[in-house]
Design an enzyme around this catalytic site. Structure first.
Site, PDB file in Angstrom:
ATOM      1  N   ASP A 146       2.381  -6.148  -4.577  1.00 53.41           N
ATOM      2  CA  ASP A 146       2.024  -5.025  -3.712  1.00 53.41           C
ATOM      3  C   ASP A 146       0.540  -4.779  -3.906  1.00 53.41           C
ATOM      4  O   ASP A 146       0.056  -4.691  -5.037  1.00 53.41           O
ATOM      5  CB  ASP A 146       2.829  -3.764  -4.028  1.00 53.41           C
ATOM      6  CG  ASP A 146       2.718  -2.769  -2.883  1.00 53.41           C
ATOM      7  OD1 ASP A 146       3.272  -3.046  -1.806  1.00 53.41           O
ATOM      8  OD2 ASP A 146       2.034  -1.733  -3.042  1.00 53.41           O
ATOM      9  N   GLY A 172      -6.511  -9.544   6.425  1.00 53.49           N
ATOM     10  CA  GLY A 172      -6.511  -8.085   6.254  1.00 53.49           C
ATOM     11  C   GLY A 172      -7.906  -7.467   6.243  1.00 53.49           C
ATOM     12  O   GLY A 172      -8.695  -7.636   7.179  1.00 53.49           O
TER      13      GLY A 172
HETATM   14  P1  ITT Z   1       4.777  -8.065   1.669  1.00 52.98           P
HETATM   15  O1  ITT Z   1       5.136  -6.628   1.322  1.00 52.98           O
HETATM   16  O2  ITT Z   1       5.852  -8.738   2.450  1.00 52.98           O
HETATM   17  O3  ITT Z   1       4.313  -8.837   0.492  1.00 52.98           O
HETATM   18  P2  ITT Z   1       2.600  -6.815   3.155  1.00 52.98           P
HETATM   19  O4  ITT Z   1       1.483  -7.371   3.971  1.00 52.98           O
HETATM   20  O5  ITT Z   1       3.444  -5.733   3.772  1.00 52.98           O
HETATM   21  O6  ITT Z   1       3.518  -8.052   2.680  1.00 52.98           O
HETATM   22  P3  ITT Z   1       1.639  -4.953   1.151  1.00 52.98           P
HETATM   23  O7  ITT Z   1       2.653  -3.911   1.454  1.00 52.98           O
HETATM   24  O8  ITT Z   1       1.371  -5.264  -0.295  1.00 52.98           O
HETATM   25  O9  ITT Z   1       2.018  -6.355   1.786  1.00 52.98           O
HETATM   26  O10 ITT Z   1       0.298  -4.571   1.878  1.00 52.98           O
HETATM   27  C1  ITT Z   1      -0.891  -5.143   1.489  1.00 52.98           C
HETATM   28  C2  ITT Z   1      -1.946  -4.925   2.548  1.00 52.98           C
HETATM   29  O11 ITT Z   1      -3.185  -4.698   1.855  1.00 52.98           O
HETATM   30  C3  ITT Z   1      -2.154  -6.207   3.330  1.00 52.98           C
HETATM   31  O12 ITT Z   1      -1.370  -6.236   4.476  1.00 52.98           O
HETATM   32  C4  ITT Z   1      -3.645  -6.169   3.590  1.00 52.98           C
HETATM   33  O13 ITT Z   1      -3.900  -5.370   4.682  1.00 52.98           O
HETATM   34  C5  ITT Z   1      -4.215  -5.486   2.368  1.00 52.98           C
HETATM   35  N1  ITT Z   1      -4.632  -6.498   1.393  1.00 52.98           N
HETATM   36  C6  ITT Z   1      -4.016  -6.832   0.220  1.00 52.98           C
HETATM   37  N2  ITT Z   1      -4.634  -7.852  -0.382  1.00 52.98           N
HETATM   38  C7  ITT Z   1      -5.661  -8.192   0.421  1.00 52.98           C
HETATM   39  C8  ITT Z   1      -6.639  -9.180   0.349  1.00 52.98           C
HETATM   40  O14 ITT Z   1      -6.664 -10.065  -0.642  1.00 52.98           O
HETATM   41  N3  ITT Z   1      -7.534  -9.255   1.337  1.00 52.98           N
HETATM   42  C9  ITT Z   1      -7.492  -8.393   2.371  1.00 52.98           C
HETATM   43  N4  ITT Z   1      -6.594  -7.430   2.545  1.00 52.98           N
HETATM   44  C10 ITT Z   1      -5.671  -7.318   1.558  1.00 52.98           C
END
Ligand code: ITT
Length: 207
Positions: free
Chosen positions: A76, A160
């Site tokens: 997360d 992202g």
């Molecule tokens: P899962 O829960 O299925 O793993 P998710 O995309 O919903 O996928 P999260 O709830 O952890 O994952 O949300 C993380 C968000 O934070 C992600 O969608 C990106 O927008 C941002 N994020 C996380 N790591 C990042 C990175 O390395 N570079 C850019 N944005 C990032």
């Protein structure tokens, strides 16, 4: 061979995870690849809580033939901007709506920082990795990378919020870095390398 089931539906994360853990001699499958199709309600208050909620949901949904035999891991993560009191934080994926493009989200965050000096544009990416071992043992670790929100989007790599997150030492955004450069310094790289050590300890792997 030992197996890790990764509780993520985010293909970009999965790519980075494969790359960062490639020297660990484990097979890595996403939950979808393992045939696990569940909706997970992320209702924790911290990155760490949410990563454990994801891992636990998949662990509980493991088919009989995998129970007690695999590691279940989850990530997360998100962007925390100091000037915005930590927003979007644990709501990074849901910020402005899950289906809103990152082009729009990134432009919006730049707009919200209009007129703000560099010193007040500090931000960090945070990544919590949780893992449930085959015997049920639970571990969580966290990694962060410090940076600032730029005045414009730059770069095509990553995903992202990468195009607006700049790192001083490199003088560019994480979207302008090669995958190797980003993984070497990123929140996800740090957290996964810490978790890799926990797995090696558990498996008595010394190198
Ligand atoms: P899962 O829960 O299925 O793993 P998710 O995309 O919903 O996928 P999260 O709830 O952890 O994952 O949300 C993380 C968000 O934070 C992600 O969608 C990106 O927008 C941002 N994020 C996380 N790591 C990042 C990175 O390395 N570079 C850019 N944005 C990032």
């Amino acid at each position: 061979m030992r197996k890790i089931i990764f509780a993520t539906g985010n293909k970009n994360k999965a790519k980075e995870i494969h790359e960062i853990l490639k020297d660990l001699d484990f097979e890595i499958q996403t939950m979808k690849e393992a045939g696990i199709d569940i909706d997970i309600v992320e209702d924790g208050k911290t990155f760490s809580e949410n990563s454990m909620i994801k891992a636990k949901s998949v662990y509980d949904a493991l088919p009989e033939n995998l129970k007690g035999r695999v590691y279940v891991m989850a990530d997360d993560s998100g962007l925390s901007i100091d000037y915005l009191n930590g927003e979007p934080g644990i709501y990074s994926a849901r910020y402005m709506g899950e289906d809103t493009s990152y082009d729009v989200k990134n432009k919006n965050l730049i707009e919200r920082l209009e007129g703000v000096e560099k010193a007040d544009r500090s931000a960090r990416f945070v990544c919590a990795i949780s893992c449930i071992f085959p015997d049920g043992t639970k571990k969580s670790v966290e990694g962060t990378i410090e940076g600032y929100i730029g005045w414009e989007m730059a770069g095509e790599n990553g995903f992202g919020y990468d195009p607006i997150f700049y790192v001083d030492e490199y003088g560019c955004s994480t979207a302008q870095m090669t995958p190797e450069q980003k993984n070497a310094i990123s929140h996800r790289g740090k957290a996964l390398r810490a978790m890799r050590e926990e797995l090696k300890k558990n498996e008595n792997i010394s190198s």
